[in-house]
Design a protein around this motif. Structure first.
Motif, short mmCIF file in Angstrom:
data_model
loop_
_atom_site.label_atom_id
_atom_site.label_comp_id
_atom_site.label_asym_id
_atom_site.label_seq_id
_atom_site.Cartn_x
_atom_site.Cartn_y
_atom_site.Cartn_z
N GLY A 53 9.65 -56.02 66.14
CA GLY A 53 10.89 -55.78 67.10
C GLY A 53 11.99 -56.41 66.35
O GLY A 53 12.23 -57.50 65.61
N TYR A 54 13.43 -55.81 66.60
CA TYR A 54 14.30 -56.29 66.11
C TYR A 54 15.33 -56.59 67.62
O TYR A 54 15.22 -55.69 68.34
N ASP B 77 14.17 -60.06 59.61
CA ASP B 77 14.97 -59.33 60.98
C ASP B 77 13.93 -58.90 61.68
O ASP B 77 13.88 -59.03 63.12
N PHE B 78 12.90 -58.30 61.35
CA PHE B 78 11.78 -57.78 62.15
C PHE B 78 10.58 -58.89 62.52
O PHE B 78 10.15 -59.25 61.61
#
Ligand SMILES: Nc1ncnc2c1ncn2[C@@H]1O[C@H](COP(=O)(O)OP(=O)(O)O)[C@@H](O)[C@H]1O
Ligand SMILES: Nc1ncnc2c1ncn2[C@@H]1O[C@H](COP(=O)(O)OP(=O)(O)O)[C@@H](O)[C@H]1O
Ligand SMILES: Nc1ncnc2c1ncn2[C@@H]1O[C@H](COP(=O)(O)OP(=O)(O)O)[C@@H](O)[C@H]1O
Lengths: 479, 112, 479, 479, 112, 112
Positions: free
Chosen positions: E35-36, E54-55
């Motif tokens: 998820g971002y 980021d993820f």
């Protein structure tokens, strides 16, 4: 516990007897091989006290296959190392090599097979395998005189390692403690059946596997080992098998083929994707087989002398040459050489050089390797496809074919400058040895398969095969 | 609100993410996938057995956006993910009835 | 086949000649190193028959680099073990260390490189490498007298291992069968080029790689090996390099740097994530390098004596010290020490202690390790970033920098109480050796790269780089 | 640098002194063990010059624990190999065995623990551990006379390996260079604390771990090692511990139990799934432990003689027997035997045979193995559950229980035919040794835990435990 | 029928599953995702190269339920998955036209 | 257009793919999933700790098809994926508003 204390006492008593016997000191140690003939150098003055000691006490009751240990520490150190290396070939080497090649749903089961076969074969080696392989048959059997029996199989005199003490040695290797010899040979007795598991991977029952392996260790491995190395007729006939081309590879490869035919193909074979689940595991496995094989081949010289060194160099060269030649064939035919290919070639070269390792010179080894690559490629890729049997991981295509090739080429390339035994090398004798080994292995395996089929059973249910052996047999999953 | 699902080539993920960030998309969820389509796979050969690998590695992106942001998001993904070669992938748009932000319990567009 | 039987006969004949020569038995075996000067102890009575035998038969035709084998089984056993260990360093050690560090789409290609380079370098070692490294140049070349040529490179007299029998030895190690010596040295000739692959991982063509490695093995590795260890000028000059700080590490590190600069950076370097795909593989690789390095460093004593023991202890201590110091630096700077960091430190320490292993005392080794951690950290983390080259897996940052550091520190810490050769140690000489090695390696590598560029080519296409080398070059995928 | 050159000079000077002392040549080398009593065989004519040399120069200043080296190359080669094998047990063996058993979010942290503990324990071994373990206490302490102190702990005389040169040896193993001895023993000092990490895996802070291990190495491991092997009271008392049943396994197992109790259970223990993340890693780890254990057990004979060979064979047999018996128990109870089970059995067998390896005969070894499987199964599966402590990876259940079992059974099965020391074997003495070891280990561990708790702290925060130690402590993720 | 898709923190899966079981949800499908969003990732440093991750790992749950069960399911997920910290995730609700149970061929609500 | 999502047993993927190919489906996307449902998992026992493995490995197929192809696709999946044993899986059908082919920018039914 009481029984055990008694047992200790009996052992202690017999040991005490043994210990008064002439103990040959390190300084006397004769080298294990015929080459290092130091006997002339042993000063008479040192031999004398030993004789004196012998006069004082009764000689130890050695078995027919034994000699008193004339400890050669350097060679023992070498064989000790070789034992560690060959052990590493099966665990984790072969377990990973095979485990990486099956589908993900069968990894754990495949790996478990290598471990479980080690247990069964190793313990049976202690129980009866060593005795049948390296012991001397001293009783008539089926009306055959003991001497004839001994041409085919050893005796029961050293069952449960009876008579083996820390001061005995196997008579062909008097410099090595017998327990070291037993350990080293045990690693061969372990890897040979373990190799077969590649042929029927992904579809065999665990109970069936264990029964099969127990019987096979005793009735196929031990006799062939005895016939070639333990004083049996193949050795006397002049069949050259330095480290087990026939005993280990042809034997397990043929057993694999028979088993693959007997069990039938995997469900979905030829239509479903059955790509290796993890090529890195295959690589680790192949590399550890490579490193361990040094102990297998050079270790079979029993001492790190010139012959051992030749076996070492030959092993490395043949492996690299076969890896390269398999790769080049694949590069040509398939346009993209695969990692699985170069590794298969490596193993093929190792298999092919096994019977030849201490008999040929490096140039011969290189050529054997260069030939082994394409030949095993053809077996693993085309012959299998053509004939339609499902030798899951190519136990036959690589070990059977490579071993047979190597055995024949030993006859071609054996070089007396490397080993005086090479003088007697003959392609004819090699082929006779091969044919005999193939027959014994094939028939023995078939009989055992039939026995298993009607007792434990051999194949898992279709549903289990579909679900994967990992969850069906072990309730474990590899992610 | 709209749910946008895009199947793209894996190495385009970073570019697509940045493109979406720029137009103000605040969140997205990414899944590994395998795609079957016009782009043909290669065939692998193992020890004599040949397998056509039909399924190629793809990345699936899912994002829910307010209705007005949807066209810009579509545009951003399409521009960033395009290589012009077969197998670039697809974008699917569908309706979402409701969105809830778990942390706060908010729902509707402000939860996106 | 006929040719082969002929060949065998020729070999047999020459061997027969050799075998009438004085065969020195195990009991006579002199230790390999200068330390163990047992010659005085050899009783005259035993030397006599040998002389007599020599009188009876013509002396064997030994090559200039050879001596008759005076088999020292214990040392042979030790070097045999060391050979297995160093082999394990490349396969599976280095293959995993590097394979775990690349991106998932390049694992198989990276691992394949280690295997394929082993094939090429190993076989070339048999063909010509050993001769050029340890043979003696006996022909003038480019107008230079043979003696001068020999300062730089060996000769062709033992090409294809001509003249090597099971009874010959390399003259500096008369206790080891020559084939053992050749095998041991081969493992060095294999790992050195394999180390370079780390510098241009994830972007090189397989054909380009193989051509590069073939040329590099012959024109860069063999000469430097000869110059330092095979009788060349660096050895005579007094450059101390116990186990290959210059020959192996600086050499491959510098070649890596040149190659990384020449090939240019990977697509996406600095912007895309290029994190290691599997740190556990990196760990297994590093650990096997660690274990194998014992054979590399202590094995270079050629016998397990006091110097070998010092090399062993020093190697372990330096590795652990560098692992710890790298970790502490990272802990301070980055707040969270990484597994990749502690493992990189471990390898950095191993590299740095390599030239020093048998020359320094344990305290010196510990200090070398403590320094090596931060120094290599700076190279792998900052210098690379600053200068902007893309040494994918830090072949230069660790092997180049660490090797150079170790070579210099050998001059600082060499301790005559450990090794009498340490008396001649000088930082100046060490640096001269380094500069020379760097020049030869850099120029040689550059020329070879140019050749490859215009023949096979070096870099894969952008599309292939993007898709990953695994599917582009091998049609295999690691999941 | 100057300091270092000075340092070298001091060392050189003292070494020069040493080197004028009688150097015993290879030809004289006495075997390491009592068995190989070659002393009578040493001709007087050779002893004479040595005496003469001694007359010329002052005798070297040996420390109380030292003897001049009487180099036995063959035994050294053997111990060298054993060192490599035991090193491999920790890295990568144990790291993988443990790393594969934790949850995916803690793999990297778990593996890092093995590496980091190796650094700390290895370097401390150099600093003070060796001295405290194998040195001789020569100062009074707390009012106790030096002699009494030495019953419990060694001295500081060889701190930083002071006085260790390439010509010294530890007095019980005069055939091995002391630095080889130090290296071999270091591998034991490394793996023992590393074993403990299994007990508190998945919840310990890195700083806490390092402090704990540093203190534990010095205050728990070194004394117990001294007491059993280094001249302390347990050895004199007749406690038989061939390769470390008490010193290594009971010691680390008990420490693990205490630590597991002290730290408390993992969050979610008993409710959340905590299945092993990678059973193949567990298999590789267990298999390398198996192979390495040969060096551990047989290596403890210090020479590859009959006792060493017995230890080798016993080790293999016990391991296979325990693997099989664990498997059979599981097959019966759980209906599906697991890979984790058979591997756990393998390790349990190795642990149990450790104290007994060179004292019992193969039949005894087999029985010990057969018993060890079920016993450790009960501890790892039921006792843990019943008592509710969370020994994450069964450091106590396998090493503690298996080690204690083995120590007791050594008393039962010790066979004087294998080892003359077996005559003195007594279950009573064994149990006394056990109780003492357990007390020292438990109390020492507890005190150290308290110290750590109030300095570095021991447990990570709940959030870090939930997120996983990999990202929380190392910022790395294993996919 | 409604399709409920929830992106949650991985270690909350067990609790969410139990909460859903309690209110009578009979089936669900779970996917691993990344998820971002607002929750920021950490940065990893490898040999001098820094990567912002980021993820973050997330779990995506998908379940189709009869319309009347939807609110309870939403409620259950929200309660079980909430930690109150950023990154707790989102729930999306959309319409489903039809459901088929493969084994029996049943379709519509009784197939759920 | 319709989005068809099917959760099936992993070893049925090849058959389902072929069945869909036959009726003319040109593309699909496949995801690895874990399913919870009526089919009960087994329990794994590790060193004394028993874990009920509730979630079984499943494959999720997603395909978007023109409205008229949907019934045939449903039929094809159901036939190919059925073993008749519990755990065969579910098919969900929902509406899709728009489809874009990234490579060409086409949208609507011809983009599928
Ligand atoms: N009808 C569809 N439903 C779901 N996914 C699809 C569909 N068609 C294509 N895809 C996905 O898009 C990817 C790319 O499609 P493909 O036909 O190969 O190329 P292009 O997008 O260039 O037409 C496929 O691998 C698949 O994952
Ligand atoms: N608009 C969105 N579309 C799809 N997934 C989203 C969206 N916004 C957030 N997510 C998912 O929810 C997760 C948590 O969101 P985040 O913004 O980090 O915290 P919070 O849920 O507390 O607002 C993200 O990691 C992502 O997987
Ligand atoms: N309501 C649901 N929502 C989403 N997925 C579901 C639902 N019910 C079942 N599934 C999925 O379908 C799979 C099979 O369902 P199950 O109830 O085990 O058997 P059957 O399909 O035979 O009724 C489950 O493992 C799950 O992945």
């Amino acid at each position: 516990m009481k029984t055990w204390i008694k047992f200790s006492k009996v052992l202690a008593a017999s040991a005490a007897l043994l210990m008064t016997a002439p103990v040959v000191t390190v300084a006397h140690a004769a080298a294990v091989t015929s080459e290092a003939a130091v006997s002339e150098a042993a000063p008479a003055s040192e031999a004398a006290p030993a004789e004196a000691a012998a006069a004082e006490a009764p000689a130890p009751a050695l078995l027919a296959h034994q000699k008193p240990l004339e400890l050669d520490l350097a060679s023992s150190s070498f064989v000790f190392l070789s034992t560690a290396l060959v052990l590493m070939m099966t665990l984790p080497g072969l377990a990973l090599f095979y485990g990486g090649m099956v589908r993900k749903k069968n990894v754990i089961a495949t790996v478990t097979q290598s471990v479980a076969v080690s247990c069964v074969a190793g313990i049976l080696w202690y129980v009866v395998g060593y005795s049948l392989s390296f012991g001397v048959a001293d009783k008539a059997l089926f009306g055959l005189p003991a001497e004839t029996v001994n041409k085919f199989i050893g005796g029961f005199d050293t069952v449960l390692l009876k008579g083996v003490t820390k001061d005995t040695a196997f008579n062909l290797a008097p410099g090595l403690p017998e327990m070291l010899w037993i350990s080293y040979q045990m690693t061969f007795a372990i890897i040979t059946p373990a190799l077969i598991t590649g042929a029927f991977a992904e579809r065999i029952k665990l109970s069936g596997l264990l029964l099969f392996m127990a019987l096979w260790s005793v009735f196929v491995y031990a006799p062939i080992c005895h016939q070639v190395w333990g004083g049996g007729f193949m050795g006397s006939m002049g069949v050259l098998d330095f480290a087990g081309g026939a005993v280990v590879h042809v034997n397990s490869g043929v057993a694999g083929l028979v088993a693959a035919l007997f069990l039938g193909r995997r469900k979905g074979y030829g239509t479903e994707e059955m790509a290796p689940n993890n090529l890195i595991f295959v690589m680790i496995g192949a590399a550890l087989l490579f490193v361990g094989w040094i102990g297998f081949n050079a270790g079979s010289a029993w001492t790190p002398d010139g012959i051992g060194a030749a076996a070492l160099l030959n092993t490395i060269l043949a492996a690299l040459a076969a890896a390269l030649s398999w790769k080049l064939v694949e590069w040509t035919i398939r346009r993209k050489p695969s990692l699985l290919g170069i590794l298969s070639g490596l193993v093929a070269g190792l298999v092919a050089i096994t019977p030849a390792a201490g008999f040929v010179n490096p140039t011969g080894a290189l050529i054997i390797g260069l030939i082994a690559g394409p030949v095993c490629y053809v077996f693993a890729s085309w012959v299998k496809k053509l004939l339609g049997y499902d030798d899951s991981l190519d136990a036959f295509g690589i070990h059977g074919a490579g071993g047979a090739l190597g055995a024949v080429l030993t006859g071609v390339f054996a070089d007396p400058a490397i080993n005086s035994l090479s003088e007697g090398a003959s392609v004819g004798t090699q082929i006779m040895g091969l044919v005999y080994t193939i027959l014994w292995s094939a028939i023995g395996t078939l009989v055992i398969l039939v026995i298993c089929k009607f007792t434990t059973g051999l194949r898992v249910s279709e549903a289990d095969e579909e679900a994967g052996l990992d969850s069906a047999l072990h309730d474990e999953v590899h992610h | 609100m709209k749910k946008i699902e895009a199947v793209i080539k894996p190495f385009k993920l970073d570019e697509v993410k940045e493109a979406l960030q720029e137009i103000g998309v605040q969140g997205m969820t990414v899944l590994e996938a395998k795609g079957y389509g016009r782009q043909k796979g290669h065939s692998e050969l193992y020890r004599g057995a040949e397998y056509v690998v039909d399924f190629l590695p793809k990345i699936k992106i899912e994002l829910v956006v307010a209705d007005d942001l949807a066209p810009a998001a579509l545009e951003a993904i399409q521009t960033a993910a395009r290589t012009g070669k077969i197998g670039d992938g697809k974008i699917f748009v569908s309706d979402v009835i409701d969105v809830v932000r778990i942390r706060t319990g908010e729902s509707g567009p402000q939860a996106v």
